[in-house]
Design an enzyme around this catalytic site. Structure first.
Site, mmCIF file in Angstrom:
data_model
loop_
_atom_site.group_PDB
_atom_site.id
_atom_site.type_symbol
_atom_site.label_atom_id
_atom_site.label_comp_id
_atom_site.label_asym_id
_atom_site.label_seq_id
_atom_site.Cartn_x
_atom_site.Cartn_y
_atom_site.Cartn_z
ATOM 1 N N TYR A 160 4.701 -4.810 -7.141
ATOM 2 C CA TYR A 160 4.838 -6.264 -7.279
ATOM 3 C C TYR A 160 5.623 -6.660 -8.521
ATOM 4 O O TYR A 160 5.820 -7.842 -8.791
ATOM 5 C CB TYR A 160 3.458 -6.925 -7.354
ATOM 6 C CG TYR A 160 2.721 -6.891 -6.051
ATOM 7 C CD1 TYR A 160 2.232 -5.691 -5.568
ATOM 8 C CD2 TYR A 160 2.534 -8.032 -5.291
ATOM 9 C CE1 TYR A 160 1.577 -5.625 -4.358
ATOM 10 C CE2 TYR A 160 1.877 -7.984 -4.084
ATOM 11 C CZ TYR A 160 1.401 -6.782 -3.630
ATOM 12 O OH TYR A 160 0.748 -6.721 -2.429
ATOM 13 N N LYS A 227 -4.247 6.056 -4.857
ATOM 14 C CA LYS A 227 -3.601 6.969 -3.908
ATOM 15 C C LYS A 227 -2.980 8.102 -4.725
ATOM 16 O O LYS A 227 -1.815 8.489 -4.544
ATOM 17 C CB LYS A 227 -2.550 6.160 -3.128
ATOM 18 C CG LYS A 227 -2.004 6.821 -1.918
ATOM 19 C CD LYS A 227 -2.985 6.894 -0.761
ATOM 20 C CE LYS A 227 -2.449 7.841 0.282
ATOM 21 N NZ LYS A 227 -3.430 8.351 1.204
ATOM 22 N N ASP A 281 -7.045 5.259 1.190
ATOM 23 C CA ASP A 281 -7.201 5.155 2.649
ATOM 24 C C ASP A 281 -8.668 5.294 3.071
ATOM 25 O O ASP A 281 -9.157 4.549 3.915
ATOM 26 C CB ASP A 281 -6.310 6.156 3.397
ATOM 27 C CG ASP A 281 -6.233 7.502 2.726
ATOM 28 O OD1 ASP A 281 -5.181 8.135 2.767
ATOM 29 O OD2 ASP A 281 -7.247 7.925 2.145
ATOM 30 N N ASP A 305 -4.556 -5.767 -2.898
ATOM 31 C CA ASP A 305 -4.102 -6.836 -2.015
ATOM 32 C C ASP A 305 -4.606 -6.595 -0.597
ATOM 33 O O ASP A 305 -5.228 -7.462 0.033
ATOM 34 C CB ASP A 305 -2.560 -6.862 -2.047
ATOM 35 C CG ASP A 305 -1.995 -8.146 -1.473
ATOM 36 O OD1 ASP A 305 -2.796 -9.010 -1.064
ATOM 37 O OD2 ASP A 305 -0.761 -8.277 -1.422
#
Ligand code: NAP
Length: 414
Positions: A160, A227, A281, A305
Site C-alpha cells: 500500500y 506470509k 492463509d 485488509d
C-alpha cells in the site's frame, strides 16, 4: 488555532496528552466528519444514541461537545471545491479524537482516496477492527458467539506504500534492468512492478499497540499473522520484529507459545499475554473453525485488509463492523463500509458500523459505562427484532424500521 470554516464549540474543552496519557475533560470537544451518501443518516442517528447513553450513564456530569469538520462532498461545498481542506487535518491533530462517516472517492482524475490521504497525512498507523457478535445479529456461522477478535492492521507500509511502476513506462524499464542486471532477478518481460516495504519501525509500533491493548483489557494472546514462509524479508521480518518487540519491551508480561508449552504445560499463566504467530492463509481457516484460540491478530497491511472483511462477515458484515485508525494518540474512528450512494437520505441503512465505532471512541476516552450501555441497548433492540432493512431480510419475524426509528428504539432501551 483559528479556523476558517470550523466552529469550535464554546462549551467544550480540548482533550490533551499528559504523561503519555490522554487527559479527557468532562465536556470534551470531539470532532466529526459527517460523511457522504448515507453519512448524514447514520451520523445523525448515532450521535443521538451516543449523547443519550452519555446522559444516561453520567446524569449530566459528562457531555460531548461536537465539532463538525469537513471532508468529501460537504467540504467541497463549504470550501469552494476543496474535498480535503488543510484545516481538517489541523483540527484532528489539535483535538486528538474524532469520528468520520464514509467518504466518496471520486473516480478518475488522479484523485487520491480521501480515507488513504487522512491516514497518511496524520500517520494513523494502526487500523483497529474489533470483530465480535451481538446476540440476535444474523450470522452465517453456527457459533458466532465464539467470534471475538481484534485486528490490528499496519496502515502505512507494505504494497500500500504506493511504490508501483506500470509496465511499458521508462521508470519500469529502468527498475527492471537494475533488478535483472545488478541483482540477478528473473521475471517475465513486461511485468508491472510493485515494491513491498516492511520496516522494523513500522512493525514494532504496530505490535507495541497491539500488546498494550491486550494488557489493558486482560486479553490472553497476540497472534502475528504473516506470509513469512514465502516473503522472508518482509512478512518474515514482520514476524521476527514482532517477537523481538515483545521480548524487548514487554518481556515480563509476555511469553511465546513455545514457552507456554515448555514451561507452563500449555496452561496460560495469570497476567501474561501469549505471543504466537500463524501463516496468513491458515489463519483464515482457523479464525473460522477455531475462533476461540485468537484474541488479537497483528497483521501487515494487505493481510489485515483481507482478514478484516472476512472476519466481519462472520458476525453480521460490514454494515455493523466498526473500526478506527490510530496514531500514538490521535485517533479517527470510522464506519468501515462505503457511502452506499443509492440509499442517500432514504433514512434506511444500518447505523451499526458507525455506532460501534463510536463505542470504540467512548472506550478510548475512558467513558466505558456509556460505551457498555450502547452495546447493551443495541443487543436488546436486535433481540426485539427491531432492525433496518439489511437485517430484516435475514431475520424471520423482523420489524423493519428506518435508521432514525432504529436509533429511537435503541435510545428507549438504554
Ligand atoms: P458500500 O458503500 O460499502 O456499499 C456496498 C453495499 O454494502 C451497499 O449497497 C449495501 O448493500 C451494503 N451496505 C453498506 N453500508 C451499509 C449500511 N450502513 N447498512 C446496510 N447495508 C450497507 O460500497 P461501494 O458501493 O463499493 O462504495 C461506494 C462509495 O463508497 C465509493 O465511492 C467508495 O470509494 C466509497 N467507500 C468509502 C469507504 C470509506 O469511507 N471508509 C469505504 C469503502 C468504500 P445492499 O445494497 O446489498 O443492501
Amino acid at each position: 488555532m483559528a479556523f476558517d470554516k470550523i466552529v469550535v464549540p464554546q462549551d467544550g474543552e480540548k482533550i490533551t496528552v499528559e504523561n503519555d496519557k490522554l487527559k479527557v475533560p468532562d465536556n470534551p470537544v470531539l470532532a466529526f466528519i459527517e460523511g457522504d451518501g448515507i453519512g448524514y443518516d447514520i451520523m445523525t442517528a448515532s450521535k443521538r444514541i451516543w449523547d443519550a447513553a452519555v446522559q444516561a450513564a453520567y446524569g449530566g456530569q459528562r457531555k460531548v461537545s461536537w465539532m463538525e469538520i469537513y471532508a468529501g462532498e460537504k467540504a467541497a461545498k463549504t470550501y469552494d471545491g476543496n474535498y480535503m481542506p488543510e484545516e481538517t487535518f489541523d483540527a484532528i491533530q489539535e483535538f486528538i479524537v474524532g469520528i468520520k462517516g464514509p467518504l466518496t472517492t471520486p473516480v478518475g482524475g488522479g484523485f487520491r482516496s480521501l480515507n488513504v490521504t487522512l491516514r497518511q497525512v496524520l500517520d494513523l498507523y494502526a487500523c483497529v477492527r474489533p470483530v465480535r457478535w451481538y446476540k440476535g445479529v444474523p450470522s452465517p456461522v453456527k457459533e458466532p458467539q465464539n467470534v471475538n477478535m481484534v485486528i490490528f492492521r499496519e496502515n502505512t507500509e507494505d504494497v500500500y506504500a504506493g511504490i508501483e511502476y506500470e509496465a511499458g513506462t521508462p521508470e519500469n524499464a529502468k527498475l527492471a534492468d537494475f533488478l535483472r542486471d545488478e541483482m540477478g532477478a528473473n521475471f517475465w518481460e513486461g511485468a508491472g512492478i510493485g515494491i513491498k516495504p516492511i520496516s522494523a519501525f513500522g512493525t514494532k509500533r504496530l505490535v507495541r499497540k497491539a500488546i498494550q491493548y491486550a494488557l489493558d483489557r486482560g486479553l490472553d494472546s497476540v497472534t502475528l499473522v504473516h506470509k513469512g514462509n514465502i516473503q522472508k524479508f518482509t512478512e518474515g521480518a514482520f514476524r521476527k520484529w514482532g517477537y523481538e518487540l515483545a521480548k524487548e519491551e514487554f518481556g515480563d508480561v509476555t511469553i511465546t507459545e513455545d514457552e507456554l508449552w515448555s514451561e507452563y504445560d500449555g496452561h496460560q499463566p495469570e497476567g501474561k499475554v501469549v505471543i504466537k504467530d500463524r501463516i496468513a492463509d491458515i489463519i483464515f481457516q482457523l479464525a473460522l473453525l477455531r475462533p476461540k484460540e485468537f484474541s488479537i491478530l497483528a497483521c501487515p497491511n494487505l493481510n489485515g485488509d483481507y482478514l478484516s472483511d472476512a472476519l466481519a462477515a462472520q458476525v453480521g458484515g460490514v454494515g455493523i463492523a466498526p473500526g478506527a485508525n490510530i496514531a500514538d494518540y490521535v485517533a479517527l474512528f470510522e464506519a468501515t463500509h462505503g457511502t452506499a450512494p443509492k440509499y442517500t437520505n432514504l433514512d434506511k441503512v444500518n447505523p451499526g458500523s458507525l455506532l460501534f465505532s463510536g463505542v470504540m471512541m467512548l472506550e478510548y476516552i475512558g467513558w466505558k459505562e456509556a460505551a457498555q450501555m450502547v452495546q447493551d441497548a443495541y443487543e436488546k433492540t436486535i433481540e426485539q427484532k427491531i432492525v433496518t432493512y439489511d437485517f430484516a431480510r435475514q431475520t424471520e419475524g423482523a420489524k423493519e424500521v428506518k435508521t432514525s426509528e432504529f436509533a429511537s428504539a435503541v435510545i428507549s432501551n438504554l
